[in-house]
Design an enzyme around this catalytic site. Structure first.
Site, PDB file in Angstrom:
ATOM      1  N   CYS A 180     -38.469   2.318 -36.787  1.00  0.00           N
ATOM      2  CA  CYS A 180     -37.270   2.552 -36.191  1.00  0.00           C
ATOM      3  C   CYS A 180     -37.495   2.720 -34.773  1.00  0.00           C
ATOM      4  O   CYS A 180     -36.666   2.895 -33.956  1.00  0.00           O
ATOM      5  CB  CYS A 180     -37.023   3.938 -36.701  1.00  0.00           C
ATOM      6  SG  CYS A 180     -36.800   3.865 -38.610  1.00  0.00           S
ATOM      7  N   ASN A 229     -28.082   4.098 -40.376  1.00  0.00           N
ATOM      8  CA  ASN A 229     -29.263   3.955 -39.854  1.00  0.00           C
ATOM      9  C   ASN A 229     -29.639   2.618 -39.806  1.00  0.00           C
ATOM     10  O   ASN A 229     -29.858   1.842 -40.756  1.00  0.00           O
ATOM     11  CB  ASN A 229     -30.346   4.708 -40.767  1.00  0.00           C
ATOM     12  CG  ASN A 229     -31.779   4.809 -40.042  1.00  0.00           C
ATOM     13  OD1 ASN A 229     -32.217   4.026 -39.414  1.00  0.00           O
ATOM     14  ND2 ASN A 229     -32.611   5.822 -40.441  1.00  0.00           N
ATOM     15  N   HIS A 231     -32.974   7.349 -31.715  1.00  0.00           N
ATOM     16  CA  HIS A 231     -32.897   6.846 -32.878  1.00  0.00           C
ATOM     17  C   HIS A 231     -31.607   7.294 -33.810  1.00  0.00           C
ATOM     18  O   HIS A 231     -31.778   8.524 -34.188  1.00  0.00           O
ATOM     19  CB  HIS A 231     -34.358   6.713 -33.724  1.00  0.00           C
ATOM     20  CG  HIS A 231     -34.145   6.290 -34.978  1.00  0.00           C
ATOM     21  ND1 HIS A 231     -33.336   4.966 -35.376  1.00  0.00           N
ATOM     22  CD2 HIS A 231     -34.409   6.675 -36.334  1.00  0.00           C
ATOM     23  CE1 HIS A 231     -33.553   5.039 -36.662  1.00  0.00           C
ATOM     24  NE2 HIS A 231     -34.177   5.779 -37.213  1.00  0.00           N
TER      25      HIS A 231
END
EC number: 2.3.1.180
Length: 312
Positions: free
Chosen positions: A113, A268, A238
């Protein structure tokens, strides 16, 4: 040249959209539960034959077109991803071939990530060192390919997409010093492993680490970039979920900043999330040229990387 600057960005998402109601038809969940727990309403899903390199290539082409540079001007290609299935040629090589980039250095960056912000820092360092002049930096992941669709705690999170940036040498640094690091003793909290590979996580461990440890690290990135949180025009974290993004932004104290919340529409997307959200934000024209923005990736490994970047 004393530094580097962000020249242009681009993004790409597959056409197929999966809503919370769609998920409720295949797993024990609901739109109300997902919206309340993670703030996500939709996510984009790549077709089975659509690869990470395909996602990355579309976003990279858009960024390159926006930069005004020729493919032959690019001398470094960095692709951040954690879901590629190909080992050789790597994704960077596949994207370079697709775009007609003739002789660049080609590297994939596997930091999950926080991969894009790691890659952005590496591009900045290479340019500062004189090893590159124009870099193409991409974050791309096909998270749905590693999703367990029977696990309602993780399948509600994931989406696919890519975001890209062209970074070039500049007389003055417009990409600030990176603050990066990790908590490897907690690295097992986020995993993509097994055969077939599947994404799993200890959501509570990630939440505690992110909301208690990262605000101070984000403040340090601001300090190293020569600004205060109050100076920031935008904060692009993020896009894990809103329950993580909003507490970090609040504790950071970026009271005048636009806070990217692309997770609501995109889910995500791991390494793609920061550049995807950034590219959309810049495309909307809501941040003035030269304004400071905080880019901050975090997640798998439990790793992080953040820096202040001036809006192109």
């Amino acid at each position: 040249m004393n530094g580097s600057r962000l020249v242009a960005t681009g993004h790409y998402q597959p056409a197929k959209v999966l809503t919370n109601d769609d998920l409720a038809a295949i797993v024990d969940t609901s739109d109300e539960w997902i919206s309340k727990r993670v703030g996500i309403r939709t996510r984009h899903v790549a077709e089975p034959g659509e690869s990470v390199a395909d996602l990355a290539g579309h976003a990279a082409a858009k960024a390159l077109a926006g930069s005004g540079l020729d493919p032959s001007d690019i001398d470094l290609v960095l692709i951040a991803t954690c879901t590629q299935t190909e080992r050789a040629p790597n994704v960077a090589s596949r994207v370079a071939a697709r775009l007609g980039v003739p002789s660049a250095a080609l590297t994939d960056v596997g930091v999950s990530c926080s991969g894009f912000t790691h890659a952005l820092a590496l591009a900045d360092h290479a340019i500062r060192a004189g090893a590159a002049t124009n870099a193409l930096v991409v974050g791309a992941d096909k998270m749905t390919a590693v999703t367990d669709w029977t696990d309602r705690t993780t399948c509600v999170l994931t989406g696919d997409g890519a975001g890209a940036a062209v970074v070039s040498a500049a007389p003055e640094a417009e990409i600030g010093p990176v603050v990066w690091g990790s908590a490897p003793e907690l690295g097992n909290a986020v995993r993509i492993e097994g055969t077939p590979a599947r994404f799993s996580q200890d959501g509570q461990a990630v939440y505690r680490w992110a909301t208690t440890q990262l605000p101070e690290i984000a403040r340090k990135a601001c300090e190293r970039g020569g600004v205060t949180p109050e100076d920031l025009a935008a904060v692009v974290l993020h896009q894990a979920n809103l329950r993580i993004i909003e507490p970090i932004a609040k504790k950071l104290g970026a009271v005048n900043a636009i806070i990217a919340r692309d997770v609501v529409e995109s889910g995500n997307t791991s390494a793609a999330s920061v550049p995807l959200a950034l590219s959309k934000l810049l495309e909307q024209g809501e941040v003035r040229r030269g304004a400071p923005m905080l880019l901050f990736g975090f997640g798998g490994n439990l790793s992080y990387a953040g820096m202040v970047v001036r809006c192109p």
